[in-house]
Design a protein around this motif. Structure first.
Motif, mmCIF file in Angstrom:
data_model
loop_
_atom_site.group_PDB
_atom_site.id
_atom_site.type_symbol
_atom_site.label_atom_id
_atom_site.label_comp_id
_atom_site.label_asym_id
_atom_site.label_seq_id
_atom_site.Cartn_x
_atom_site.Cartn_y
_atom_site.Cartn_z
ATOM 1 N N ILE A 95 0.842 -1.197 0.000
ATOM 2 C CA ILE A 95 0.000 0.000 0.000
ATOM 3 C C ILE A 95 0.874 1.242 0.000
ATOM 4 O O ILE A 95 0.634 2.190 -0.757
ATOM 5 C CB ILE A 95 -0.959 -0.015 1.210
ATOM 6 C CG1 ILE A 95 -1.964 -1.159 1.061
ATOM 7 C CG2 ILE A 95 -1.666 1.329 1.355
ATOM 8 C CD1 ILE A 95 -2.784 -1.439 2.302
ATOM 9 N N LYS A 96 1.908 1.236 0.837
ATOM 10 C CA LYS A 96 2.849 2.361 0.900
ATOM 11 C C LYS A 96 3.467 2.607 -0.472
ATOM 12 O O LYS A 96 3.540 3.745 -0.938
ATOM 13 C CB LYS A 96 3.933 2.060 1.929
ATOM 14 C CG LYS A 96 4.926 3.154 2.168
ATOM 15 C CD LYS A 96 5.915 2.696 3.240
ATOM 16 C CE LYS A 96 6.846 3.753 3.682
ATOM 17 N NZ LYS A 96 7.780 3.268 4.713
ATOM 18 N N HIS A 97 3.891 1.543 -1.141
ATOM 19 C CA HIS A 97 4.497 1.660 -2.474
ATOM 20 C C HIS A 97 3.516 2.299 -3.452
ATOM 21 O O HIS A 97 3.867 3.213 -4.195
ATOM 22 C CB HIS A 97 4.938 0.282 -2.966
ATOM 23 C CG HIS A 97 5.465 0.301 -4.370
ATOM 24 N ND1 HIS A 97 4.721 -0.155 -5.438
ATOM 25 C CD2 HIS A 97 6.635 0.734 -4.889
ATOM 26 C CE1 HIS A 97 5.414 -0.005 -6.538
ATOM 27 N NE2 HIS A 97 6.577 0.531 -6.245
ATOM 28 N N ARG A 98 2.264 1.840 -3.447
ATOM 29 C CA ARG A 98 1.262 2.384 -4.369
ATOM 30 C C ARG A 98 0.986 3.862 -4.118
ATOM 31 O O ARG A 98 0.902 4.650 -5.051
ATOM 32 C CB ARG A 98 -0.038 1.594 -4.274
ATOM 33 C CG ARG A 98 -0.017 0.344 -5.113
ATOM 34 C CD ARG A 98 -1.387 -0.257 -5.165
ATOM 35 N NE ARG A 98 -1.272 -1.546 -4.513
ATOM 36 C CZ ARG A 98 -2.261 -2.227 -3.984
ATOM 37 N NH1 ARG A 98 -3.472 -1.750 -4.003
ATOM 38 N NH2 ARG A 98 -2.055 -3.387 -3.436
ATOM 39 N N VAL A 99 0.845 4.221 -2.859
ATOM 40 C CA VAL A 99 0.533 5.609 -2.508
ATOM 41 C C VAL A 99 1.697 6.529 -2.870
ATOM 42 O O VAL A 99 1.515 7.571 -3.516
ATOM 43 C CB VAL A 99 0.174 5.728 -1.008
ATOM 44 C CG1 VAL A 99 0.103 7.184 -0.569
ATOM 45 C CG2 VAL A 99 -1.140 5.019 -0.726
ATOM 46 N N VAL A 100 2.907 6.151 -2.458
ATOM 47 C CA VAL A 100 4.080 6.990 -2.722
ATOM 48 C C VAL A 100 4.329 7.098 -4.222
ATOM 49 O O VAL A 100 4.587 8.189 -4.743
ATOM 50 C CB VAL A 100 5.327 6.444 -1.987
ATOM 51 C CG1 VAL A 100 6.587 7.168 -2.426
ATOM 52 C CG2 VAL A 100 5.144 6.560 -0.480
ATOM 53 N N THR A 101 4.229 5.994 -4.935
ATOM 54 C CA THR A 101 4.467 5.998 -6.379
ATOM 55 C C THR A 101 3.449 6.874 -7.102
ATOM 56 O O THR A 101 3.806 7.647 -7.994
ATOM 57 C CB THR A 101 4.430 4.561 -6.941
ATOM 58 O OG1 THR A 101 5.453 3.808 -6.287
ATOM 59 C CG2 THR A 101 4.681 4.535 -8.426
ATOM 60 N N ALA A 102 2.192 6.786 -6.727
ATOM 61 C CA ALA A 102 1.164 7.614 -7.358
ATOM 62 C C ALA A 102 1.448 9.095 -7.123
ATOM 63 O O ALA A 102 1.357 9.910 -8.049
ATOM 64 C CB ALA A 102 -0.216 7.247 -6.819
ATOM 65 N N PHE A 103 1.811 9.454 -5.898
ATOM 66 C CA PHE A 103 2.135 10.850 -5.590
ATOM 67 C C PHE A 103 3.350 11.313 -6.398
ATOM 68 O O PHE A 103 3.346 12.405 -6.973
ATOM 69 C CB PHE A 103 2.405 11.024 -4.091
ATOM 70 C CG PHE A 103 2.848 12.411 -3.734
ATOM 71 C CD1 PHE A 103 1.932 13.451 -3.665
ATOM 72 C CD2 PHE A 103 4.186 12.689 -3.499
ATOM 73 C CE1 PHE A 103 2.343 14.742 -3.351
ATOM 74 C CE2 PHE A 103 4.606 13.976 -3.194
ATOM 75 C CZ PHE A 103 3.683 15.004 -3.121
ATOM 76 N N GLN A 104 4.376 10.485 -6.451
ATOM 77 C CA GLN A 104 5.580 10.866 -7.200
ATOM 78 C C GLN A 104 5.282 11.037 -8.681
ATOM 79 O O GLN A 104 5.727 12.009 -9.293
ATOM 80 C CB GLN A 104 6.688 9.821 -6.999
ATOM 81 C CG GLN A 104 7.292 9.878 -5.629
ATOM 82 C CD GLN A 104 8.289 8.764 -5.390
ATOM 83 O OE1 GLN A 104 8.206 7.685 -5.980
ATOM 84 N NE2 GLN A 104 9.235 9.012 -4.511
ATOM 85 N N SER B 86 10.920 -0.227 -8.891
ATOM 86 C CA SER B 86 11.007 1.097 -9.511
ATOM 87 C C SER B 86 11.077 0.953 -11.021
ATOM 88 O O SER B 86 11.860 0.157 -11.546
ATOM 89 C CB SER B 86 12.244 1.846 -9.018
ATOM 90 O OG SER B 86 12.143 2.114 -7.647
ATOM 91 N N GLN B 87 10.269 1.733 -11.719
ATOM 92 C CA GLN B 87 10.236 1.639 -13.176
ATOM 93 C C GLN B 87 11.590 1.981 -13.791
ATOM 94 O O GLN B 87 12.024 1.325 -14.735
ATOM 95 C CB GLN B 87 9.134 2.543 -13.740
ATOM 96 C CG GLN B 87 7.735 2.150 -13.305
ATOM 97 C CD GLN B 87 7.374 0.730 -13.698
ATOM 98 O OE1 GLN B 87 7.596 0.313 -14.824
ATOM 99 N NE2 GLN B 87 6.819 -0.023 -12.766
ATOM 100 N N TYR B 88 12.273 3.000 -13.260
ATOM 101 C CA TYR B 88 13.567 3.343 -13.854
ATOM 102 C C TYR B 88 14.597 2.243 -13.613
ATOM 103 O O TYR B 88 15.467 2.008 -14.454
ATOM 104 C CB TYR B 88 14.062 4.721 -13.376
ATOM 105 C CG TYR B 88 14.640 4.802 -11.989
ATOM 106 C CD1 TYR B 88 16.011 4.733 -11.784
ATOM 107 C CD2 TYR B 88 13.827 5.000 -10.883
ATOM 108 C CE1 TYR B 88 16.549 4.845 -10.514
ATOM 109 C CE2 TYR B 88 14.347 5.120 -9.621
ATOM 110 C CZ TYR B 88 15.719 5.033 -9.434
ATOM 111 O OH TYR B 88 16.244 5.149 -8.174
ATOM 112 N N VAL B 89 14.491 1.515 -12.502
ATOM 113 C CA VAL B 89 15.400 0.390 -12.251
ATOM 114 C C VAL B 89 15.091 -0.740 -13.230
ATOM 115 O O VAL B 89 16.008 -1.356 -13.781
ATOM 116 C CB VAL B 89 15.303 -0.092 -10.789
ATOM 117 C CG1 VAL B 89 16.100 -1.372 -10.575
ATOM 118 C CG2 VAL B 89 15.786 1.011 -9.844
#
Length: 131
Positions: free
Chosen positions: A7-16, A67-70
């Motif tokens: 959940i943390k990953h989804r929330v942070v990624t969406a915000f970024q 991470s998409q860039y990774v």
């Protein structure tokens, strides 16, 4: 039911993706890593925090292989890094055996603090700069 770190990953990624990265990419002093999209083939620019040490640029990804860039780097390690407004070509290397938490102590303080707080799967990367 999703785990807390998912959940943390989804929330942070969406915000970024929607807020932080579009704004950060426009800042002239922001370090950017430019990868080639693994499916689109288009240039993808990601704001990062890190530090140049000699002919290498070091950074820590907060979500590691998620991470998409990774993932783009895994498909094509040839990247460009914008440092102090100048683009440098290089080859990126994923360093899973490096102690990413310890590495953060040698990188810019504020970014490192954010990576520690928001990150769930830290991964060290080194870009060997060729110019």
């Amino acid at each position: 039911m999703p785990r807390a770190h998912e959940i943390k990953h989804r929330v942070v990624t969406a915000f970024q993706r929607r807020v932080a990265n579009p704004l950060s990419r426009r800042l002239p002093g922001q370090v950017l890593v430019e990868t080639t999209g693994r499916t689109s083939g288009l240039a993808r620019r990601t704001p990062v925090g890190g530090r140049r040490v000699g002919d290498a640029f070091w950074l820590v990804s907060e979500f590691g292989l998620k991470s998409q860039y990774v993932r783009n780097i895994q498909a094509d390690p040839e990247v460009r890094v914008r440092i102090r407004g100048r683009w440098h070509h290089g080859t990126a290397h994923l360093l899973p055996d490096d102690d990413a938490r310890a590495r953060l102590t040698s990188l810019p303080r504020y970014n490192s603090a954010a990576v520690r707080v928001l990150g769930t799967e830290l991964l060290t990367l080194r870009v060997d700069l060729t110019d």
